[in-house]
Design an enzyme around this catalytic site. Structure first.
Site, PDB file in Angstrom:
ATOM      1  N   GLN A 292       5.046  -4.246  -8.274  1.00  0.00           N
ATOM      2  CA  GLN A 292       4.176  -4.571  -7.137  1.00  0.00           C
ATOM      3  C   GLN A 292       4.382  -5.998  -6.657  1.00  0.00           C
ATOM      4  OE1 GLN A 292       0.188  -3.665  -8.461  1.00  0.00           O
ATOM      5  NE2 GLN A 292       0.592  -1.472  -8.614  1.00  0.00           N
TER       6      GLN A 292
ATOM      7  N   HIS B 144      -0.420  -5.688 -10.436  1.00  0.00           N
ATOM      8  CA  HIS B 144      -1.747  -6.300 -10.349  1.00  0.00           C
ATOM      9  C   HIS B 144      -1.655  -7.820 -10.202  1.00  0.00           C
ATOM     10  CE1 HIS B 144      -4.021  -2.666 -12.326  1.00  0.00           C
ATOM     11  NE2 HIS B 144      -3.174  -2.292 -11.373  1.00  0.00           N
TER      12      HIS B 144
ATOM     13  N   GLU C 262     -13.637  -0.952  -5.102  1.00  0.00           N
ATOM     14  CA  GLU C 262     -14.886  -1.642  -4.794  1.00  0.00           C
ATOM     15  C   GLU C 262     -14.759  -2.594  -3.614  1.00  0.00           C
ATOM     16  OE1 GLU C 262     -16.424  -1.989  -9.455  1.00  0.00           O
ATOM     17  OE2 GLU C 262     -16.157  -3.810  -8.237  1.00  0.00           O
TER      18      GLU C 262
ATOM     19  N   TYR D 222      -6.120   6.616 -15.665  1.00  0.00           N
ATOM     20  CA  TYR D 222      -5.167   7.507 -14.998  1.00  0.00           C
ATOM     21  C   TYR D 222      -4.874   8.753 -15.821  1.00  0.00           C
ATOM     22  CZ  TYR D 222      -4.464   3.604 -11.826  1.00  0.00           C
ATOM     23  OH  TYR D 222      -4.657   2.591 -10.921  1.00  0.00           O
TER      24      TYR D 222
END
Length: 469
Positions: free
Chosen positions: A183, A249, A343, A364
């Protein structure tokens, strides 16, 4: 048990409208309390507290009501699913199956395969068309519009582009070398509030180093200026500690508030049991610094020698949305949950947002992460999504060009390929509307200095301006 009651999707060639009223961001349960109690008593220890998160899966033995009744009644003992017919009454099994089916429909209504047949999209009170600003990116992650209305766009692949008013792209050289794996890559971009005077541009990226043949990564922030087609006078103002072996992340969103503080996010690097609940590290946090990287003396942990002074709040997972509410001066953020439990939060000084002690999602692999979603001393979200929409990018609509949307909070969905409008009243989210349904994996949402709303999508990487019709 609070549930997110989401509506049916309305699709036509140019009409993509989905509106849901929300009562304090929590809508009424879609089942009766007794059935919920049965789920909690017999199912939650293996499947998690929230049935609406549990159902977001592939159903190996069928997902019709009859098939689910059979699965609960007879079980699959060899696969770890016990037989419940001697413990739960047949009528209650029937109601439990009905609860599961309703929640499966809640997930399935997001899964739209129809591609838009027009670049015109109608919503509640306004119709917009997509105006292509630039394309040919891998993943247009960050966006900023210059005072001259040209654009700076980061591509996660590691390139910063300048797009001029004729929509020609130029590569800006000498940007930091980012690790475009997992990522990671070249991520967000933000202009200094006094950019017209000082020219400072801020970039976040995945920084890396090698130790003993192992590649380690972290989130870093630099600032610099553009001279010609080069990024110059580059200064690193933040480097998250510690580095990790993981490549996901990173967080990385940047925003200035009205006082000139720079807020930014750092994800917990996929190490939820190590970082987010401890303030002796930078991961899983929202940080606040001065524009030069120095630390404000009134930051909440600045006088704690065991804590990192830049921390503003902690207990975060992977925040990929960060924006200033110009009306209130507050910083709003959103973050990815696991399977369920994305959120929206309002950043608060010194606050603990709970991850992974509390969560509305499950892991997951379908196993619970925690059996609680609330705890004293930990913040509740303004809104949570089940199923996960995979939010990325975030902006308040502050322009008169969109009168029906003004004051709304816009959030991109990577997973379900749409723009989510959060309707705000009295600083609370009271409803939602799905916009631009199935337009593509939405990576970013920003307001431009020209008063237009911009969105970027992946595959193919494109930046659009939303032009009111």
């Amino acid at each position: 048990m609070a549930k997110k009651l989401l509506p049916l999707l309305i699709i036509s060639s140019i009409l993509y409208l989905n509106f849901i009223p929300t009562n304090n961001s929590k809508t009424p349960s879609i089942s009766d309390p007794k059935t919920e109690k049965i789920y909690t008593q017999y199912c939650s220890s293996c499947h998690g507290e929230k049935v609406e998160a549990f159902v977001d899966r592939t159903w190996k033995h069928g997902k019709s009501k009859a098939e689910i009744v059979a699965s609960i009644t007879n079980g699959y003992v060899d696969l770890g699913m016990p037989t419940w017919k001697a413990i739960i009454d047949a009528k209650d099994i029937d109601k439990l199956a009905e609860l599961i089916v309703k929640n499966i429909a809640n997930v399935d209504q997001y899964k739209v395969s129809n591609k838009p047949t027009s670049n015109i999209f109608k919503s509640s009170g306004i119709t917009v068309s997509l105006d292509t600003i630039a394309t040919g990116f891998e993943s247009p992650w960050g966006f900023a519009q210059l005072p001259n209305e040209q654009y700076l766009i980061t591509d996660r692949a590691g390139v910063l582009y300048l797009v001029d008013n004729n929509r020609n792209k130029t590569i800006i050289k000498n940007t930091p070398k980012a690790l475009a794996e997992g990522q990671g890559g070249l991520l967000d971009i933000e202009l200094h509030p006094n950019f017209s005077d000082n020219g400072w541009i801020y970039l976040s990226y995945s920084k890396f180093k090698e130790e003993n043949g192992t590649k380690l990564t972290t989130t870093a922030i630099v600032r610099g200026r553009i001279s010609g087609n080069e990024f110059t006078e580059v200064e690193e103002i933040f480097e998250a500690q510690p580095y990790t072996k993981t490549k996901h992340h990173y967080g990385s969103r940047l925003v200035f508030d009205k006082q000139g503080y720079l807020y930014f996010t750092v994800g917990e690097r996929g190490m939820e049991t190590v970082f987010p609940q401890n303030t002796d590290n930078d991961n899983g946090k929202i940080h606040r610094i001065y524009d030069d990287g120095s630390i404000p003396k009134d930051n909440p942990f600045v006088n704690d020698t065991k804590s990192r002074g830049s921390i503003y709040s902690f207990g975060h997972r992977n925040p990929q949305g960060l924006t200033l509410n110009k009306e209130t001066g507050e910083i709003w953020e959103h973050e990815h949950g696991p399977r369920g439990g994305d959120e929206v939060n309002i950043a608060k000084k010194g606050a603990n947002f709970g991850w992974p002690v509390i969560s509305y999602g499950i892991n997951y692999d379908g196993k619970p992460i925690t059996n609680i979603s609330q705890k004293e001393g930990m913040e509740q979200p303004e809104l949570y999504w089940i199923p996960s929409i995979a939010p990325s990018g975030m902006a308040f609509v502050s322009s008169d060009k969109y009168p029906a949307w003004k004051g709304s909070l816009m959030v991109g969905s990577l997973r379900f390929n749409y723009l989510n409008r959060c309707i705000i009243k009295n600083n609370k989210i009271v409803g939602q509307e799905k916009l631009l349904v199935n337009v593509g994996r939405m990576r970013n949402v920003e307001m431009g200095v020209d008063g237009y709303l911009y969105v970027s999508i992946e595959n193919p990487g494109t930046v659009f301006r939303l032009r009111p019709n």
